[in-house]
Design a protein around this motif. Structure first.
Motif, PDB file in Angstrom:
ATOM      1  N   VAL A  65      43.700  -7.440  12.889  1.00  0.00           N
ATOM      2  CA  VAL A  65      43.985  -6.280  13.739  1.00  0.00           C
ATOM      3  C   VAL A  65      45.143  -5.505  13.131  1.00  0.00           C
ATOM      4  O   VAL A  65      46.151  -6.087  12.736  1.00  0.00           O
ATOM      5  CB  VAL A  65      44.355  -6.707  15.175  1.00  0.00           C
ATOM      6  N   VAL A  66      44.991  -4.189  13.057  1.00  0.00           N
ATOM      7  CA  VAL A  66      46.078  -3.291  12.658  1.00  0.00           C
ATOM      8  C   VAL A  66      46.468  -2.465  13.880  1.00  0.00           C
ATOM      9  O   VAL A  66      45.623  -1.804  14.493  1.00  0.00           O
ATOM     10  CB  VAL A  66      45.661  -2.357  11.507  1.00  0.00           C
ATOM     11  N   VAL A  67      47.748  -2.521  14.246  1.00  0.00           N
ATOM     12  CA  VAL A  67      48.269  -1.741  15.362  1.00  0.00           C
ATOM     13  C   VAL A  67      49.037  -0.557  14.796  1.00  0.00           C
ATOM     14  O   VAL A  67      50.022  -0.733  14.065  1.00  0.00           O
ATOM     15  CB  VAL A  67      49.204  -2.591  16.244  1.00  0.00           C
ATOM     16  N   ASP A  68      48.594   0.650  15.104  1.00  0.00           N
ATOM     17  CA  ASP A  68      49.308   1.851  14.675  1.00  0.00           C
ATOM     18  C   ASP A  68      50.330   2.205  15.743  1.00  0.00           C
ATOM     19  O   ASP A  68      49.993   2.720  16.803  1.00  0.00           O
ATOM     20  CB  ASP A  68      48.352   3.009  14.442  1.00  0.00           C
ATOM     21  N   GLY A  89      38.928  -3.258  14.673  1.00  0.00           N
ATOM     22  CA  GLY A  89      40.056  -3.784  13.909  1.00  0.00           C
ATOM     23  C   GLY A  89      41.337  -3.001  14.059  1.00  0.00           C
ATOM     24  O   GLY A  89      42.356  -3.385  13.473  1.00  0.00           O
ATOM     25  N   TRP A  90      41.360  -1.932  14.840  1.00  0.00           N
ATOM     26  CA  TRP A  90      42.589  -1.157  14.985  1.00  0.00           C
ATOM     27  C   TRP A  90      42.764  -0.613  16.399  1.00  0.00           C
ATOM     28  O   TRP A  90      41.795  -0.428  17.133  1.00  0.00           O
ATOM     29  CB  TRP A  90      42.651   0.001  13.986  1.00  0.00           C
ATOM     30  N   ILE A 125      44.736  -7.217  22.489  1.00  0.00           N
ATOM     31  CA  ILE A 125      44.805  -7.754  21.123  1.00  0.00           C
ATOM     32  C   ILE A 125      44.715  -9.273  21.152  1.00  0.00           C
ATOM     33  O   ILE A 125      43.969  -9.884  20.367  1.00  0.00           O
ATOM     34  CB  ILE A 125      46.117  -7.308  20.446  1.00  0.00           C
ATOM     35  N   ILE A 126      45.444  -9.886  22.062  1.00  0.00           N
ATOM     36  CA  ILE A 126      45.412 -11.350  22.190  1.00  0.00           C
ATOM     37  C   ILE A 126      44.007 -11.819  22.558  1.00  0.00           C
ATOM     38  O   ILE A 126      43.481 -12.782  21.987  1.00  0.00           O
ATOM     39  CB  ILE A 126      46.442 -11.808  23.245  1.00  0.00           C
ATOM     40  N   ASP A 127      43.381 -11.126  23.505  1.00  0.00           N
ATOM     41  CA  ASP A 127      42.010 -11.465  23.901  1.00  0.00           C
ATOM     42  C   ASP A 127      41.057 -11.345  22.710  1.00  0.00           C
ATOM     43  O   ASP A 127      40.209 -12.222  22.486  1.00  0.00           O
ATOM     44  CB  ASP A 127      41.562 -10.539  25.031  1.00  0.00           C
ATOM     45  N   ARG A 145      37.020  -4.197  22.837  1.00  0.00           N
ATOM     46  CA  ARG A 145      38.033  -5.165  23.280  1.00  0.00           C
ATOM     47  C   ARG A 145      39.450  -4.613  23.090  1.00  0.00           C
ATOM     48  O   ARG A 145      40.300  -4.736  23.971  1.00  0.00           O
ATOM     49  CB  ARG A 145      37.891  -6.486  22.525  1.00  0.00           C
ATOM     50  N   LEU A 146      39.707  -4.029  21.935  1.00  0.00           N
ATOM     51  CA  LEU A 146      41.062  -3.582  21.622  1.00  0.00           C
ATOM     52  C   LEU A 146      41.481  -2.372  22.446  1.00  0.00           C
ATOM     53  O   LEU A 146      42.676  -2.157  22.677  1.00  0.00           O
ATOM     54  CB  LEU A 146      41.169  -3.256  20.131  1.00  0.00           C
ATOM     55  N   GLY A 147      40.531  -1.593  22.903  1.00  0.00           N
ATOM     56  CA  GLY A 147      40.869  -0.396  23.675  1.00  0.00           C
ATOM     57  C   GLY A 147      40.627  -0.519  25.155  1.00  0.00           C
ATOM     58  O   GLY A 147      40.702   0.487  25.880  1.00  0.00           O
TER      59      GLY A 147
END
Length: 434
Positions: free
Chosen positions: A162-165, A293-294, A326-328, A339-341
């Motif tokens: 995962v990339v977090v901007d 992935g982001w 992100i953890i999930d 999932r990430l959003g």
């Protein structure tokens, strides 16, 4: 200095409040996290006044004791001064909610951001400052990591699930993917600096954020008392009005101060510091919060306006909420866009009320004190919004009355303007002057 490993569960770009919050919470859940900041810390930044509701994220992070022990002055309320110099009754947060969480702090961002950075490192995050992210590696639409460059020029490609901007208003990923949209109605600029020895009003047990209109209502000032007898003073106006064709920023800044008696009187005898700064076109949104992935957080996701001091709160809350997703995603080994959003819809539903309040402010006819007098039943909801409780069920009910109230105020202003124009042109009962 480059990272110690070639692969991490999560790479976070940017060590501001959003990046440090996301990094710390994901690392606490047991995942490997790399936090990368291109500037050397500590570094100066605008955004010193915090909304009280930031308390919730401070509590989750475990930094409240550090804030209580700091030199940061306690923020106890907000006050508005209109273009005639009339001051609203202060909105003291404790009068609305007598718990500690109803108050917050005015912070020096260099010290505050470094505190969050050090806290993230204490949670197990590998923290690197003075390291640039040259590019985000992608295979198709999915991010796979980042390419980094250290100060000496050495580079490394780092893999990541995962990339977090959290790169702030530079919005690295949103810019690359064409997701950033500047709000055409809020294309503003700001000029600010700090003063030593300016007026401080500590009634109510602390300091207040003061918002002051200039006499022609073409710009407004923030006035934010800080520690060590320092006050942050900034002016905000439309880009075209504030910065185009008017000379150097220092000259413009002094011209705008002269148009605001409330600022002039508060700066009598004060010493300006040599730190004048400028920002422009800072209100924008992004088309989507995440991809495979982001995920975008903080100002990389979007920024509304500084008028209600929501920037740091929104940055930290978005990172707080996104960290759960992100953890999930990492636990499920499914870093998909969905999932990430998953946090963003709820977050957007709350922030839209602050956006509406900003739009009301810039209408030129929103008088906070007048609305409070006309609708005292909505003072608790308005205070909720100023505190940052944007999910309060009373807030949307307030706008059911605020929207038509504002329409009437604008219509009345237009009628008065038309009458004045008619008078000047010879209309009405007053004869034209040749």
């Amino acid at each position: 200095m480059l990272p110690t490993k070639e692969t991490y569960d999560c790479v976070v770009i940017g060590a501001g409040p959003a990046g440090c919050t996301a990094a710390a919470l994901v690392a606490r859940a047991g995942f490997s996290v790399l936090l990368v900041e291109r500037e050397s810390l500590p570094r100066e930044h605008v955004g010193e006044s915090l909304m009280p509701e930031t308390w919730r994220t401070f509590e989750r992070l475990g930094v409240l004791d550090k804030l209580r022990a700091s030199r940061f002055p306690k923020k106890v309320g907000v006050q508005f001064v209109n273009h005639t110099g009339k001051e609203s009754k202060p909105f003291f947060f404790r009068q609305h909610d007598d718990r500690d969480c109803a108050e917050t702090w005015h912070v020096e961002r260099a010290t505050f951001d470094k505190m969050l950075y050090d806290h993230a490192e204490g949670e197990g995050v590998e923290c690197l400052d003075g390291v640039r992210v040259l590019e985000v590696a992608m295979v198709g639409d999915r991010t796979t990591g980042v390419k980094l460059q250290a100060k000496g020029g050495a580079t490394a490609v780092i893999g990541s699930s995962v990339v977090v901007d959290a790169s702030g208003q530079s919005a690295m990923l949103a810019g690359r993917l064409g997701l950033k949209r500047v709000n055409p109605d809020l294309k503003k600029s700001a000029i600010w600096r700090h003063y030593r020895g300016a007026h401080r009003d500590e009634s109510g047990g602390g300091v207040k954020t003061i918002i002051l209109h200039t006499d022609q209502q073409k710009s407004w000032f923030w006035y934010i008392p800080q520690s060590d007898d320092i006050v942050s003073v900034g002016v905000v106006g439309d880009n075209d009005y504030l910065l185009k064709g008017r000379g150097k920023p220092a000259q413009i800044f002094e011209e705008e101060i002269a148009k605001c008696d409330g600022v002039v009187s508060r700066l009598v005898g004060a010493e300006p510091l040599d730190d004048l700064a400028v920002a422009k076109e800072f209100s924008y949104s992004t088309d989507r919060p995440s991809g495979d992935g982001w995920v975008l957080v903080g100002d990389a996701w979007g920024f509304i306006d500084p008028v209600y001091s929501s920037g740091v709160y929104f940055a930290m809350l978005s990172a707080d909420m996104a960290s759960d997703c992100i953890i999930d995603a990492l636990r499920a080994k499914d870093p998909s866009a969905e999932r990430l959003g998953a946090w963003a819809e709820e977050f957007s539903m709350g922030t839209k009320w602050v956006r509406k309040l900003v739009t009301a402010f810039y209408s030129g006819e929103f008088r906070v004190g007048k609305f409070a007098m006309d609708h005292p039943e909505h003072v608790p909801a308005l205070t909720d919004l100023l505190i940052g409780r944007m999910f309060s069920p009373a807030v949307p009910r307030m706008f059911e009355d605020l929207d038509p109230w504002l329409e009437r105020a604008i219509a009345e202003s237009d009628r008065q303007s038309d009458t004045a124009d008619d008078t000047m042109d010879g209309g009405g009962s007053v004869p034209a002057i040749a």
